[in-house]
Scaffold this motif. Structure first.
Motif, mmCIF file in Angstrom:
data_model
loop_
_atom_site.group_PDB
_atom_site.id
_atom_site.type_symbol
_atom_site.label_atom_id
_atom_site.label_comp_id
_atom_site.label_asym_id
_atom_site.label_seq_id
_atom_site.Cartn_x
_atom_site.Cartn_y
_atom_site.Cartn_z
ATOM 1 N N GLU A 172 32.361 24.810 72.225
ATOM 2 C CA GLU A 172 31.832 23.819 71.185
ATOM 3 C C GLU A 172 31.149 24.837 70.004
ATOM 4 O OE1 GLU A 172 27.630 22.360 71.549
ATOM 5 O OE2 GLU A 172 28.905 20.867 72.596
ATOM 6 N N ASN A 173 31.586 24.525 68.864
ATOM 7 C CA ASN A 173 31.022 25.308 67.674
ATOM 8 C C ASN A 173 29.652 24.932 67.104
ATOM 9 O OD1 ASN A 173 30.949 26.759 65.430
ATOM 10 N ND2 ASN A 173 32.402 25.449 64.331
ATOM 11 N N SER A 174 28.774 25.827 67.903
ATOM 12 C CA SER A 174 27.375 25.498 67.465
ATOM 13 C C SER A 174 27.331 25.511 65.965
ATOM 14 C CB SER A 174 26.508 26.645 67.983
ATOM 15 O OG SER A 174 26.656 26.127 69.534
ATOM 16 N N TRP A 175 27.579 26.838 65.341
ATOM 17 C CA TRP A 175 27.450 26.994 63.965
ATOM 18 C C TRP A 175 28.603 27.899 63.516
ATOM 19 C CZ3 TRP A 175 26.444 31.970 63.049
ATOM 20 C CH2 TRP A 175 25.880 32.635 64.055
ATOM 21 N N ASN A 176 28.868 28.130 62.255
ATOM 22 C CA ASN A 176 29.672 29.156 61.494
ATOM 23 C C ASN A 176 29.072 29.271 60.325
ATOM 24 O OD1 ASN A 176 31.784 28.139 59.355
ATOM 25 N ND2 ASN A 176 31.762 26.708 61.022
ATOM 26 N N THR A 177 29.134 30.594 59.820
ATOM 27 C CA THR A 177 28.642 31.087 58.457
ATOM 28 C C THR A 177 29.639 32.097 57.873
ATOM 29 O OG1 THR A 177 26.671 31.765 57.360
ATOM 30 C CG2 THR A 177 27.407 32.937 59.361
ATOM 31 N N ASP A 178 29.652 32.148 56.500
ATOM 32 C CA ASP A 178 30.739 32.885 55.914
ATOM 33 C C ASP A 178 30.095 34.242 55.881
ATOM 34 O OD1 ASP A 178 32.253 31.005 54.942
ATOM 35 O OD2 ASP A 178 31.190 30.418 53.146
ATOM 36 N N LEU A 179 30.835 35.529 55.916
ATOM 37 C CA LEU A 179 30.604 36.718 55.922
ATOM 38 C C LEU A 179 31.014 37.290 54.684
ATOM 39 C CD1 LEU A 179 31.267 37.600 59.625
ATOM 40 C CD2 LEU A 179 29.296 37.159 58.403
ATOM 41 N N SER A 189 24.074 34.825 77.841
ATOM 42 C CA SER A 189 23.823 34.078 79.058
ATOM 43 C C SER A 189 22.732 32.996 78.663
ATOM 44 C CB SER A 189 23.536 34.824 80.345
ATOM 45 O OG SER A 189 22.353 35.589 80.193
ATOM 46 N N ILE A 190 21.814 33.416 77.701
ATOM 47 C CA ILE A 190 20.653 32.439 77.504
ATOM 48 C C ILE A 190 21.280 31.535 76.617
ATOM 49 C CG2 ILE A 190 18.427 32.187 76.101
ATOM 50 C CD1 ILE A 190 18.507 34.009 78.761
ATOM 51 N N GLU A 191 21.998 31.672 75.641
ATOM 52 C CA GLU A 191 22.688 30.582 74.639
ATOM 53 C C GLU A 191 24.228 30.025 75.428
ATOM 54 O OE1 GLU A 191 21.241 29.451 71.875
ATOM 55 O OE2 GLU A 191 19.517 30.744 72.054
ATOM 56 N N ASN A 192 24.782 30.685 76.542
ATOM 57 C CA ASN A 192 25.965 30.353 77.020
ATOM 58 C C ASN A 192 26.784 30.362 75.897
ATOM 59 O OD1 ASN A 192 24.153 27.846 78.934
ATOM 60 N ND2 ASN A 192 25.129 29.604 79.641
ATOM 61 N N SER A 193 26.923 31.374 74.919
ATOM 62 C CA SER A 193 27.727 31.480 73.804
ATOM 63 C C SER A 193 28.184 32.914 73.765
ATOM 64 C CB SER A 193 26.830 31.256 72.528
ATOM 65 O OG SER A 193 26.371 29.875 72.589
ATOM 66 N N PHE A 194 29.202 32.860 72.780
ATOM 67 C CA PHE A 194 29.892 34.140 72.434
ATOM 68 C C PHE A 194 29.679 34.058 70.707
ATOM 69 C CE2 PHE A 194 32.671 32.885 75.787
ATOM 70 C CZ PHE A 194 32.668 34.236 76.357
ATOM 71 N N TYR A 195 29.399 35.335 70.065
ATOM 72 C CA TYR A 195 29.475 35.376 68.751
ATOM 73 C C TYR A 195 30.815 36.008 68.256
ATOM 74 C CZ TYR A 195 24.702 34.322 69.939
ATOM 75 O OH TYR A 195 23.815 33.663 70.560
ATOM 76 N N ASP A 235 36.451 36.646 57.757
ATOM 77 C CA ASP A 235 35.420 36.049 56.600
ATOM 78 C C ASP A 235 34.297 35.344 57.444
ATOM 79 O OD1 ASP A 235 37.077 34.141 57.116
ATOM 80 O OD2 ASP A 235 37.389 33.662 54.970
ATOM 81 N N LYS A 236 34.257 34.892 58.577
ATOM 82 C CA LYS A 236 33.323 34.354 59.186
ATOM 83 C C LYS A 236 32.859 34.523 60.531
ATOM 84 C CE LYS A 236 34.579 29.640 57.177
ATOM 85 N NZ LYS A 236 33.461 29.380 56.518
ATOM 86 N N LEU A 237 31.579 34.187 60.758
ATOM 87 C CA LEU A 237 30.929 34.609 62.069
ATOM 88 C C LEU A 237 30.740 33.097 62.699
ATOM 89 C CD1 LEU A 237 29.360 36.095 64.016
ATOM 90 C CD2 LEU A 237 27.400 35.786 62.792
ATOM 91 N N PHE A 238 31.241 32.942 63.990
ATOM 92 C CA PHE A 238 31.136 31.761 64.624
ATOM 93 C C PHE A 238 30.256 31.611 65.955
ATOM 94 C CE2 PHE A 238 34.774 30.415 61.963
ATOM 95 C CZ PHE A 238 34.828 29.244 62.322
ATOM 96 N N LYS A 239 29.390 31.004 66.340
ATOM 97 C CA LYS A 239 28.819 31.009 67.444
ATOM 98 C C LYS A 239 29.723 29.846 68.299
ATOM 99 C CE LYS A 239 23.985 29.673 69.730
ATOM 100 N NZ LYS A 239 22.880 29.332 69.488
ATOM 101 N N LEU A 240 29.948 30.173 69.496
ATOM 102 C CA LEU A 240 30.950 29.289 70.208
ATOM 103 C C LEU A 240 30.364 29.059 71.649
ATOM 104 C CD1 LEU A 240 34.729 30.565 69.308
ATOM 105 C CD2 LEU A 240 33.066 28.853 68.314
ATOM 106 N N LYS A 241 29.909 27.975 71.890
ATOM 107 C CA LYS A 241 28.941 27.804 73.070
ATOM 108 C C LYS A 241 30.156 27.303 74.192
ATOM 109 C CE LYS A 241 24.841 25.423 74.486
ATOM 110 N NZ LYS A 241 24.070 26.468 74.322
ATOM 111 N N LEU A 242 30.198 28.069 75.262
ATOM 112 C CA LEU A 242 31.079 27.669 76.286
ATOM 113 C C LEU A 242 30.273 26.329 77.292
ATOM 114 C CD1 LEU A 242 33.494 28.878 77.801
ATOM 115 C CD2 LEU A 242 32.193 30.036 79.266
#
Length: 251
Positions: A73-80, A225-231, A236-243
C-alpha cells in the motif's frame, strides 16, 4: 519508641535493597530475561515443519497459504531533487537520506523535510546509535556524531589506524523475521531485483508476491517493523510502501 526505631531500620533496609536492585541487579535481571526471550524466539523461529505433528502441520500450512494475499500500500511518495547515494535509514520518527555530501532528514508520517545539512566531504558511512545520535564518517579515519533532531555536532575524532569501508548498500536480499512481523506466521525473504521486489516464504521458497515498477529501484531500506513498511528510492522519488495482508485465516 523501640518499635518505631526497629520499623525505621527495616524501612531504611527495604529502601536500600530496592535501590540496589534498581541500580545494580535490575540490569542483570533484564539481561537474563532478554537472553531467555531471545533463546525462546530462536527456537520457535527454527522449528522445522517436519517436526510438527501431521494434523497441526496441515493447519499451519493452510494458514501460511494466506500469506499470498499480501500487497503493498503506497502510504506516500515525495519528489527527490537530488541523487541518493546510500540506502535509506530510519528510526521511530525520521528517515535519513544521504546524497554525496548532504544529509536530508524526512518525517516518517508526513514526508516533510525536518532538517538537512551540507558537509565538506561526501559521507561514506552512516549509523544510528544510542543517545538519539547519528554516527557518520566523511573519510576512512574520521568519524563524528550529530543529534538526530537537528543535525548539530556532538563530537568528532580522527583515528590514524581506522579504515572504515564505504557503504553503498542498495539491492541486498534480507529477511523479515517472524519477530518483526507476526502477521505472516513465518519469516519472509525480500529479494530486490532491478525494477521488482520479490517476497518469498523462507521455509518453502514459494513466491508470495512480486511487485513490479516502471522505473528501476535505486535503493530499498531495511524493514520498518513499527510501520510495517519499506522506504524505496527510485531515481527521482521516495516511496513509503506498507506491507499489508488481506486475510489472516482461510475461510
Amino acid at each position: 519508641m523501640k518499635k518505631t526505631y526497629i520499623t525505621m531500620i527495616l524501612l531504611v533496609f527495604v529502601i536500600l535493597l530496592s535501590l540496589y536492585y534498581a541500580f545494580f541487579r535490575g540490569n542483570e535481571i533484564e539481561v537474563t530475561v532478554d537472553k531467555s526471550r531471545y533463546i525462546v524466539n530462536e527456537k520457535i523461529r527454527n522449528i522445522s515443519l517436519e517436526k510438527i505433528p501431521i494434523n497441526l502441520q496441515l493447519e499451519v500450512e493452510k494458514i501460511l497459504v494466506d500469506a499470498k494475499q499480501i500487497h503493498f500500500e503506497n502510504s506516500w511518495n515525495t519528489d527527490l531533487p537530488f541523487d541518493v547515494t546510500m540506502k535509506p535509514y530510519f528510526d521511530l520518527k525520521y528517515i535519513f537520506l544521504i546524497s554525496y555530501d548532504k544529509l536530508i532528514v524526512y518525517n516518517k508520517q508526513t514526508a516533510g523535510i525536518v532538517w538537512k545539512r551540507q558537509f565538506d566531504k561526501p559521507l561514506i558511512y552512516f549509523s544510528l546509535i544510542d543517545g538519539n545520535q547519528i554516527l557518520i564518517a566523511d573519510s576512512p579515519n574520521h568519524i563524528f556524531t550529530l543529534k538526530r533532531n537537528d543535525g548539530s555536532n556532538l563530537w568528532s575524532k580522527k583515528f590514524d589506524g581506522l579504515n572504515i569501508p564505504k557503504i553503498n548498500q542498495n539491492m541486498t536480499p534480507y529477511q523479515i523475521s517472524f519477530n518483526e512481523d507476526k502477521r505472516f506466521l513465518s519469516s519472509l525473504l525480500v529479494i530486490p531485483e532491478k525494477n521488482k521486489i520479490h517476497i518469498l516464504d523462507n521455509v518453502s521458497g514459494d513466491s508470495l508476491n512480486t511487485f513490479e515498477y516502471e522505473k528501476d529501484i535505486s535503493f530499498i531500506s531495511d524493514y520498518d517493523s513499527i510501520e510495517n513498511s519499506f522506504y524505496v528510492v527510485f531515481s527521482d522519488k521516495l516511496f513509503k510502501l506498507k506491507l499489508q495482508k488481506s486475510n489472516i485465516f482461510t475461510k
